[in-house]
Design an enzyme around this catalytic site. Structure first.
Site, PDB file in Angstrom:
ATOM      1  N   ASN A 180     -42.205 -56.511 -30.011  1.00  0.00           N
ATOM      2  CA  ASN A 180     -41.517 -55.336 -29.478  1.00  0.00           C
ATOM      3  C   ASN A 180     -41.788 -54.042 -30.263  1.00  0.00           C
ATOM      4  O   ASN A 180     -41.454 -52.945 -29.790  1.00  0.00           O
ATOM      5  CB  ASN A 180     -40.002 -55.576 -29.367  1.00  0.00           C
ATOM      6  CG  ASN A 180     -39.615 -56.512 -28.230  1.00  0.00           C
ATOM      7  OD1 ASN A 180     -38.656 -57.272 -28.327  1.00  0.00           O
ATOM      8  ND2 ASN A 180     -40.343 -56.470 -27.126  1.00  0.00           N
ATOM      9  N   ASP A 224     -33.111 -60.185 -21.472  1.00  0.00           N
ATOM     10  CA  ASP A 224     -34.183 -59.357 -20.897  1.00  0.00           C
ATOM     11  C   ASP A 224     -33.717 -58.603 -19.650  1.00  0.00           C
ATOM     12  O   ASP A 224     -32.875 -59.093 -18.895  1.00  0.00           O
ATOM     13  CB  ASP A 224     -35.373 -60.276 -20.557  1.00  0.00           C
ATOM     14  CG  ASP A 224     -36.639 -59.488 -20.318  1.00  0.00           C
ATOM     15  OD1 ASP A 224     -36.729 -58.323 -20.775  1.00  0.00           O
ATOM     16  OD2 ASP A 224     -37.554 -60.025 -19.663  1.00  0.00           O
TER      17      ASP A 224
HETATM   18  C1  IPE Z   1     -38.549 -60.794 -24.842  1.00  0.00           C
HETATM   19  O1  IPE Z   1     -38.536 -59.804 -23.869  1.00  0.00           O
HETATM   20  C2  IPE Z   1     -37.955 -60.260 -26.106  1.00  0.00           C
HETATM   21  C3  IPE Z   1     -36.541 -59.958 -26.054  1.00  0.00           C
HETATM   22  C4  IPE Z   1     -35.734 -60.125 -25.044  1.00  0.00           C
HETATM   23  C5  IPE Z   1     -35.986 -59.438 -27.270  1.00  0.00           C
HETATM   24  P1  IPE Z   1     -39.807 -58.892 -23.588  1.00  0.00           P
HETATM   25  O2  IPE Z   1     -39.401 -57.967 -22.508  1.00  0.00           O
HETATM   26  O3  IPE Z   1     -40.288 -58.280 -24.844  1.00  0.00           O
HETATM   27  O4  IPE Z   1     -40.876 -59.960 -23.085  1.00  0.00           O
HETATM   28  P2  IPE Z   1     -42.180 -59.757 -22.207  1.00  0.00           P
HETATM   29  O5  IPE Z   1     -42.946 -58.622 -22.805  1.00  0.00           O
HETATM   30  O6  IPE Z   1     -41.725 -59.452 -20.818  1.00  0.00           O
HETATM   31  O7  IPE Z   1     -42.877 -61.071 -22.278  1.00  0.00           O
HETATM   32  C1  IPE Z   2     -34.841 -56.668 -23.288  1.00  0.00           C
HETATM   33  O1  IPE Z   2     -34.936 -55.754 -22.245  1.00  0.00           O
HETATM   34  C2  IPE Z   2     -34.548 -56.029 -24.624  1.00  0.00           C
HETATM   35  C3  IPE Z   2     -35.662 -56.025 -25.564  1.00  0.00           C
HETATM   36  C4  IPE Z   2     -36.808 -56.601 -25.385  1.00  0.00           C
HETATM   37  C5  IPE Z   2     -35.461 -55.323 -26.810  1.00  0.00           C
HETATM   38  P1  IPE Z   2     -36.290 -55.010 -21.934  1.00  0.00           P
HETATM   39  O2  IPE Z   2     -36.303 -53.722 -22.681  1.00  0.00           O
HETATM   40  O3  IPE Z   2     -37.458 -55.891 -22.151  1.00  0.00           O
HETATM   41  O4  IPE Z   2     -36.108 -54.725 -20.383  1.00  0.00           O
HETATM   42  P2  IPE Z   2     -37.253 -54.756 -19.292  1.00  0.00           P
HETATM   43  O5  IPE Z   2     -37.884 -56.110 -19.347  1.00  0.00           O
HETATM   44  O6  IPE Z   2     -38.220 -53.655 -19.650  1.00  0.00           O
HETATM   45  O7  IPE Z   2     -36.528 -54.510 -18.017  1.00  0.00           O
HETATM   46 MG    MG Z   3     -38.458 -57.181 -20.982  1.00  0.00          MG
END
Ligand code: IPE
Ligand code: IPE
Ligand code: MG
Length: 241
Positions: free
Chosen positions: A70, A22
């Site tokens: 997602n 993340d």
């Molecule tokens: C969790 O991250 C999913 C992945 C890293 C693939 P998210 O960014 O989607 O989670 P939330 O929305 O902050 O809970």
């Molecule tokens: C994790 O990074 C990757 C996926 C969830 C696909 P994020 O895209 O959630 O990054 P932040 O949380 O917005 O910084």
């Molecule tokens: Mg995220």
């Protein structure tokens, strides 16, 4: 020979590490770049960390790449992530000598046909590799996984092949995407968020959690080592004393 940071002794290392990758979006934002650039940097980090885990003798790694939630993101971002996965899979042929078994966990049904085919091929070609099993959680949700397991067991019961009273924890575990693999010992989440976000819901019942403030594209071997030290210091009791 690359110099590794100091690791805890082998007997204190986890058998299975889960990582919630993340912080890609925030990493890009900090640099005034599109979110897709953060995902690209994150994919590179993933390759490096998976190789490092193999080198230090971790037998199982599960990385959360895309959750069932997602899909809520803008189409452009979803497309960019799926394209990076295609690139990752195409690139995997070059890494064949590394003895990495690559598996995907999650519901493949909604994925594009060409992506499903690439996944099938990489899984098949790496099936005999043994040093490390790397699970990529793609369109994965812990609740969705349990729904699929429930349906599968219910179908067996309805067909008269399974006595509902005989369903036990082992049978449920074996109906999950991770069937046959050990539960994660430690789940590491960078980015500063302190939640599971639907990752390995069933399997994480006794996992240790390590949360780090670094954003995933900046995550390196030293961060992993500090998480492993934190894990090594924990006293796991599993309900005992
Ligand atoms: C969790 O991250 C999913 C992945 C890293 C693939 P998210 O960014 O989607 O989670 P939330 O929305 O902050 O809970
Ligand atoms: C994790 O990074 C990757 C996926 C969830 C696909 P994020 O895209 O959630 O990054 P932040 O949380 O917005 O910084
Ligand atoms: Mg995220």
């Amino acid at each position: 020979m690359e110099q590794f940071p100091q690791l805890p002794p082998q007997q204190f290392l986890p058998r299975h590490i889960g990582i919630i990758m993340d912080g890609n979006g925030r990493w890009a934002k900090q640099r005034g770049l599109p979110r897709s650039v953060g995902h690209k940097a994150g994919a590179e980090t993933f390759r490096k960390i998976a190789t490092f885990c193999r080198d230090i003798g971790i037998p199982y790694l599960t990385a959360y790449a895309f959750s069932t939630e997602n899909w809520k993101r803008p189409q452009e971002e979803v497309d960019a992530i799926m394209d990076l996965l295609r690139e990752y899979l195409d690139d995997t042929a070059k890494h064949q000598g590394e003895d990495v078994r690559t598996c995907f966990i999650g519901d493949r049904e909604p994925l594009a046909a060409d992506l499903r085919e690439k996944i099938r091929r990489v899984e098949e070609e790496s099936a005999h590799n043994r040093t490390i099993t790397v699970n990529i959680a793609l369109n994965y949700g812990g609740r969705d996984e349990l729904v699929h397991a429930a349906r599968r067991l219910a179908r067996e019961a309805a067909a008269g092949r399974l006595d509902p009273e005989s369903i036990d924890e082992k049978m449920v575990s074996n109906a999950l995407y991770t069937a046959g693999q050990p539960d994660p010992d430690v789940i590491i989440r960078p980015s500063g968020e302190k939640r599971l976000s639907n990752f390995l819901t069933w399997q994480s019942a006794y996992a240790e959690f390590v949360f780090l403030d670094v954003l995933w594209p900046d995550f390196d071997q030293n961060h992993l080592c500090s998480a492993l030290w934190e894990y090594a210091r924990r006293d796991r009791r599993f309900g005992g004393i």
